[in-house]
Design an enzyme around this catalytic site. Structure first.
Site, PDB file in Angstrom:
ATOM      1  N   GLU A 242      57.356  59.695  68.273  1.00  0.00           N
ATOM      2  CA  GLU A 242      58.003  60.252  69.464  1.00  0.00           C
ATOM      3  C   GLU A 242      58.137  61.782  69.259  1.00  0.00           C
ATOM      4  O   GLU A 242      58.084  62.383  70.286  1.00  0.00           O
ATOM      5  CB  GLU A 242      59.500  59.656  69.428  1.00  0.00           C
ATOM      6  CG  GLU A 242      59.542  58.000  69.515  1.00  0.00           C
ATOM      7  CD  GLU A 242      59.630  57.366  68.303  1.00  0.00           C
ATOM      8  OE1 GLU A 242      60.129  56.266  68.311  1.00  0.00           O
ATOM      9  OE2 GLU A 242      58.957  57.754  67.348  1.00  0.00           O
TER      10      GLU A 242
ATOM     11  N   TRP B 156      25.806  40.421  42.989  1.00  0.00           N
ATOM     12  CA  TRP B 156      25.677  41.052  44.631  1.00  0.00           C
ATOM     13  C   TRP B 156      25.363  40.006  45.485  1.00  0.00           C
ATOM     14  O   TRP B 156      24.151  39.417  45.413  1.00  0.00           O
ATOM     15  CB  TRP B 156      24.706  42.145  44.959  1.00  0.00           C
ATOM     16  CG  TRP B 156      25.459  43.409  44.030  1.00  0.00           C
ATOM     17  CD1 TRP B 156      24.736  43.893  43.139  1.00  0.00           C
ATOM     18  CD2 TRP B 156      26.636  44.186  44.317  1.00  0.00           C
ATOM     19  NE1 TRP B 156      25.749  44.755  42.684  1.00  0.00           N
ATOM     20  CE2 TRP B 156      26.769  45.112  43.620  1.00  0.00           C
ATOM     21  CE3 TRP B 156      27.438  43.729  45.753  1.00  0.00           C
ATOM     22  CZ2 TRP B 156      27.910  46.130  43.621  1.00  0.00           C
ATOM     23  CZ3 TRP B 156      28.670  44.771  45.711  1.00  0.00           C
ATOM     24  CH2 TRP B 156      28.799  45.889  44.582  1.00  0.00           C
TER      25      TRP B 156
ATOM     26  N   ARG C 177      39.674  48.391  52.208  1.00  0.00           N
ATOM     27  CA  ARG C 177      40.384  48.805  51.007  1.00  0.00           C
ATOM     28  C   ARG C 177      41.331  50.118  51.373  1.00  0.00           C
ATOM     29  O   ARG C 177      42.467  50.280  50.911  1.00  0.00           O
ATOM     30  CB  ARG C 177      39.384  48.955  49.771  1.00  0.00           C
ATOM     31  CG  ARG C 177      38.976  47.773  49.078  1.00  0.00           C
ATOM     32  CD  ARG C 177      38.043  48.543  47.888  1.00  0.00           C
ATOM     33  NE  ARG C 177      37.482  47.108  47.090  1.00  0.00           N
ATOM     34  CZ  ARG C 177      36.694  47.475  46.401  1.00  0.00           C
ATOM     35  NH1 ARG C 177      36.138  48.552  45.954  1.00  0.00           N
ATOM     36  NH2 ARG C 177      36.166  46.517  45.630  1.00  0.00           N
TER      37      ARG C 177
END
Length: 360
Positions: free
Chosen positions: A53, A178, A192
């Site tokens: 605001e 992986w 993250r």
């Protein structure tokens, strides 16, 4: 589209620009409209800085126009002195005649008091425009104040045939297995950067040696947390490299060490509420639980989770460590090159801590 909704949607767009920078405050956006024209916009940019605001009012070049304008804001203006003065007082001082609010602020020091102050000063106040969307914008903030715990996001990657890892011997430790590619990795690091903390279990820390920092995206590092009951993890792990603050939940000590802050919990009882309770005391609005399987399943069993982000890689392992199971329906999915992500939301959340059956 109804005019009020149009302007609140713009407020939501603005509010999102503060993602990752304002916690433990909420994301808030504000626009000021005069004769159906936006004359000022603002959002909460960073924790400790001016509220939405204040920024929107300051952006109005002709302050005389405020006396005939409507202020739109996603969250109730504050009525208390915190890091900044009350926004409700500024609105009254500027003689803004009408305020349209997306949703009431659940924070105890506000919680309707801002609306009350505005109305007592003669301001026409409307509340509840796109309330669902405004609450979802700050789902972390609302969970923190209404459920007295952080917002919990479970995250893991699995293969097409439902495995999160191969069976590994100790000589294979030190690097993650992986499953997904580069685009998925960047999305993980973006997520993250927008959450307050990230938690892994003992086996994940030992086997994968993760850093749990933001490296493939721009943004702050989350608070890192690891469970190490007997303080047996080696001090040369990436978790203890000093690049981000680290908590070590253990059964031995409450102290500080070179590796991080030690936090003692009772391993005879369910650790999930204890961990969430400690994060709450540290003003952590959200936590990503990245594994491993045992830790993820403890959160699933407890019911103390809000979302699950499951990354699915275009690979087959045929055997190994099976992924956790979730019975909820997918609420969102997206392709990530040859991988994709599925997002689940928990519709059966527990609000009371469970007993020892949920132990990690």
């Amino acid at each position: 589209m109804v005019t009020d909704e149009k302007y609140i949607l713009r407020c939501i767009e603005l509010a999102r620009l503060g993602a990752g920078n304002v916690s433990p405050n909420p994301m808030v956006g504000c626009v000021i409209v005069n004769n159906e024209k936006i004359i000022g916009e603002g959002f909460h940019r960073e924790y400790g800085g001016a509220h939405a605001e204040v920024n929107a009012i300051a952006a109005v070049s002709d302050q005389e126009l405020l006396g005939g304008s409507t202020l739109y804001v996603t969250l109730e203006p504050c009525a208390h002195h915190g890091n900044t003065p009350p926004c409700a007082d500024l609105i009254v001082e500027k003689r803004i005649p009408k305020v349209v609010i997306g949703t009431i602020d659940p924070f105890a020091k506000v919680a309707g008091k801002g609306i009350e102050k505005l109305r007592k000063a003669g301001v026409d106040v409307e509340v509840g425009v796109l309330e669902t969307e405004c609450r979802d914008l700050n789902k972390r903030f609302f969970t923190f104040h209404e459920k007295i715990r952080p917002y919990v996001i479970l995250k893991w990657a699995q293969t097409l045939d439902g495995f999160i890892d191969v069976d590994r011997e100790q000589e294979d430790y030190g690097e993650p297995t992986w499953i997904t590619g580069g685009l998925a990795l960047r999305l993980v690091h973006k997520i993250r950067s927008e959450e307050d903390a990230i938690l892994v279990g003992y086996n994940t820390a030992r086997k994968d040696n993760p850093s749990l920092t933001v490296r493939h995206w721009a943004g702050r590092n989350p608070l890192r947390a690891v469970i190490d009951k007997n303080l047996e993890l080696p001090d040369n792990l990436n978790l203890f490299d000093g690049f981000a603050k680290t908590l070590i939940f253990n059964g031995i000590s409450n102290d500080k060490s070179r590796m991080g802050d030690l936090v003692k919990i009772n391993f005879e009882n369910n650790q999930v509420p204890q961990i969430l309770g400690e994060l709450y005391r540290r003003n952590v609005l959200s936590v990503i639980v990245e594994g491993g399987k045992k830790l993820l399943e403890s959160f699933i069993l407890s019911g103390l989770w809000d979302e699950a982000h499951v990354f699915i890689g275009n690979k087959l392992f045929l055997a190994g460590v099976q992924a956790p199971k979730i019975t909820e329906k997918v609420i969102e999915s997206e392709a990530l090159d040859f991988d994709w992500i599925e997002i689940f939301r928990n519709s059966h959340q527990n609000t009371m801590p469970l007993g020892p059956s949920g132990m990690i």
